[in-house]
Design a protein around this motif. Structure first.
Motif, PDB file in Angstrom:
ATOM      1  N   LEU A  78       0.830  -1.212   0.000  1.00 30.82           N
ATOM      2  CA  LEU A  78       0.000   0.000   0.000  1.00 30.82           C
ATOM      3  C   LEU A  78       0.862   1.259   0.000  1.00 30.82           C
ATOM      4  N   GLY A  79       1.897   1.254   0.822  1.00 32.63           N
ATOM      5  CA  GLY A  79       2.756   2.428   0.931  1.00 32.63           C
ATOM      6  C   GLY A  79       3.493   2.743  -0.352  1.00 32.63           C
ATOM      7  N   ILE A  80       4.006   1.709  -1.012  1.00 32.88           N
ATOM      8  CA  ILE A  80       4.726   1.910  -2.270  1.00 32.88           C
ATOM      9  C   ILE A  80       3.750   2.266  -3.388  1.00 32.88           C
ATOM     10  N   ALA A  81       2.687   1.501  -3.521  1.00 29.55           N
ATOM     11  CA  ALA A  81       1.743   1.736  -4.617  1.00 29.55           C
ATOM     12  C   ALA A  81       1.077   3.100  -4.511  1.00 29.55           C
ATOM     13  N   GLY A  82       0.854   3.558  -3.292  1.00 28.51           N
ATOM     14  CA  GLY A  82       0.176   4.831  -3.105  1.00 28.51           C
ATOM     15  C   GLY A  82       1.084   5.991  -2.789  1.00 28.51           C
ATOM     16  N   ALA A  83       2.409   5.772  -2.752  1.00 27.02           N
ATOM     17  CA  ALA A  83       3.367   6.815  -2.363  1.00 27.02           C
ATOM     18  C   ALA A  83       2.885   7.487  -1.075  1.00 27.02           C
ATOM     19  N   CYS A  84       2.506   6.660  -0.112  1.00 26.98           N
ATOM     20  CA  CYS A  84       1.831   7.152   1.090  1.00 26.98           C
ATOM     21  C   CYS A  84       2.775   7.815   2.084  1.00 26.98           C
ATOM     22  N   ARG A  85       2.255   8.857   2.698  1.00 23.34           N
ATOM     23  CA  ARG A  85       2.889   9.442   3.873  1.00 23.34           C
ATOM     24  C   ARG A  85       2.554   8.535   5.047  1.00 23.34           C
ATOM     25  N   THR A  86       3.361   8.587   6.099  1.00 22.20           N
ATOM     26  CA  THR A  86       3.112   7.764   7.272  1.00 22.20           C
ATOM     27  C   THR A  86       1.705   7.990   7.812  1.00 22.20           C
ATOM     28  N   ASP A  87       1.278   9.247   7.916  1.00 21.51           N
ATOM     29  CA  ASP A  87      -0.047   9.517   8.482  1.00 21.51           C
ATOM     30  C   ASP A  87      -1.170   8.986   7.594  1.00 21.51           C
ATOM     31  N   TYR A 107      14.615  -7.233   8.317  1.00 18.43           N
ATOM     32  CA  TYR A 107      14.459  -8.576   7.790  1.00 18.43           C
ATOM     33  C   TYR A 107      15.497  -8.863   6.699  1.00 18.43           C
ATOM     34  N   LEU A 108      15.713  -7.875   5.829  1.00 23.71           N
ATOM     35  CA  LEU A 108      16.663  -8.033   4.718  1.00 23.71           C
ATOM     36  C   LEU A 108      18.108  -7.827   5.146  1.00 23.71           C
ATOM     37  N   LYS A 109      18.313  -7.500   6.435  1.00 27.37           N
ATOM     38  CA  LYS A 109      19.649  -7.251   6.984  1.00 27.37           C
ATOM     39  C   LYS A 109      20.376  -6.121   6.242  1.00 27.37           C
ATOM     40  N   LEU A 110      19.618  -5.053   5.959  1.00 28.84           N
ATOM     41  CA  LEU A 110      20.193  -3.879   5.316  1.00 28.84           C
ATOM     42  C   LEU A 110      20.885  -3.024   6.370  1.00 28.84           C
ATOM     43  N   PRO A 111      21.910  -2.292   5.995  1.00 30.34           N
ATOM     44  CA  PRO A 111      22.588  -1.427   6.973  1.00 30.34           C
ATOM     45  C   PRO A 111      21.720  -0.216   7.334  1.00 30.34           C
ATOM     46  N   ASP A 112      21.989   0.358   8.497  1.00 29.64           N
ATOM     47  CA  ASP A 112      21.324   1.581   8.952  1.00 29.64           C
ATOM     48  C   ASP A 112      19.798   1.453   8.976  1.00 29.64           C
ATOM     49  N   VAL A 113      19.308   0.413   9.616  1.00 29.38           N
ATOM     50  CA  VAL A 113      17.866   0.136   9.671  1.00 29.38           C
ATOM     51  C   VAL A 113      17.074   1.354  10.143  1.00 29.38           C
ATOM     52  N   ALA A 114      17.614   2.100  11.084  1.00 23.92           N
ATOM     53  CA  ALA A 114      16.896   3.262  11.617  1.00 23.92           C
ATOM     54  C   ALA A 114      16.676   4.347  10.561  1.00 23.92           C
ATOM     55  N   CYS A 115      17.438   4.327   9.504  1.00 23.00           N
ATOM     56  CA  CYS A 115      17.289   5.328   8.438  1.00 23.00           C
ATOM     57  C   CYS A 115      16.155   4.985   7.470  1.00 23.00           C
ATOM     58  N   TYR A 116      15.548   3.822   7.637  1.00 28.76           N
ATOM     59  CA  TYR A 116      14.383   3.462   6.826  1.00 28.76           C
ATOM     60  C   TYR A 116      13.159   3.922   7.609  1.00 28.76           C
ATOM     61  N   THR A 117      12.828   5.188   7.445  1.00 30.11           N
ATOM     62  CA  THR A 117      11.764   5.822   8.217  1.00 30.11           C
ATOM     63  C   THR A 117      10.417   5.644   7.535  1.00 30.11           C
ATOM     64  N   GLY A 118       9.394   6.224   8.122  1.00 32.48           N
ATOM     65  CA  GLY A 118       8.068   6.176   7.517  1.00 32.48           C
ATOM     66  C   GLY A 118       8.035   6.804   6.133  1.00 32.48           C
TER      67      GLY A 118
END
Length: 176
Positions: A74-83, A114-125
């Motif tokens: 939903l977030g990707i398909a709709g380019a959704c903001r967190t709110d 899950y994907l073990k990507l670096p800097d997990v905290a930088c993947y924000t809403g």
């Protein structure tokens, strides 16, 4: 053109520029813009790639990650903001909204973890919104369509958010 007309044009341009930024973002922008620079460093959300999204959707266990998968889609398909994701209702998605509040701001970081990507905290809403724009740009979608999809008025914002600068930038010609 006299000086009075020039001032009117400058004032009209300034009003137009001030209306480019959505009302919701204005206060945050003003705070960031008016900082004196003493130690402040802007933070941009990272972007999930198409292969990372595909890998998560195909390999993450549905029993544990179904809500995250749906939120990701939903977030990707709709380019959704967190709110926009937070405010989904049962009318929007039946049998889904009851558990939604638990996951609303964590989708990107759960996927990155899950994907073990670096800097997990930088993947924000904001990651889903930026990733959506980038996927469209990478697929060759024109900047006007990307702006319309995400609700951005500014080409510059669309370029920054999608990590895809235009090869030819429009020129603004104002003569005084």
């Amino acid at each position: 053109m006299n000086n009075c007309e020039s001032e009117e044009i400058v004032e009209a341009a300034n009003i137009a520029i001030s209306n480019l930024l959505p009302t919701k973002s204005r206060s945050l922008y003003d705070i960031a813009y008016n900082r004196t620079g003493d130690g402040y460093q802007a933070k941009k959300s990272k972007i999930l790639t198409k292969s990372e999204i595909d890998r998560f959707l195909s390999s993450a266990d549905d029993k544990e990650f179904l809500m995250i998968k749906v939120g990701l889609i939903l977030g990707i398909a709709g380019a959704c903001r967190t709110d926009e994701l937070v405010n989904l209702t049962v009318d929007d998605i039946e049998d889904f909204a009851a558990s939604w509040q638990e996951y609303h701001g964590k989708i990107s970081s759960v996927v990155a973890s899950y994907l073990k990507l670096p800097d997990v905290a930088c993947y924000t809403g904001h990651c889903l919104r930026r990733s959506s724009a980038t996927l469209l740009a990478d697929a060759g979608v024109d900047i006007t369509t990307i702006k319309r999809h995400a609700g951005w008025k500014s080409t510059t914002v669309a370029e920054v958010m999608s990590r895809t600068p235009l090869k030819i930038r429009p020129k603004l010609l104002i003569r005084f």
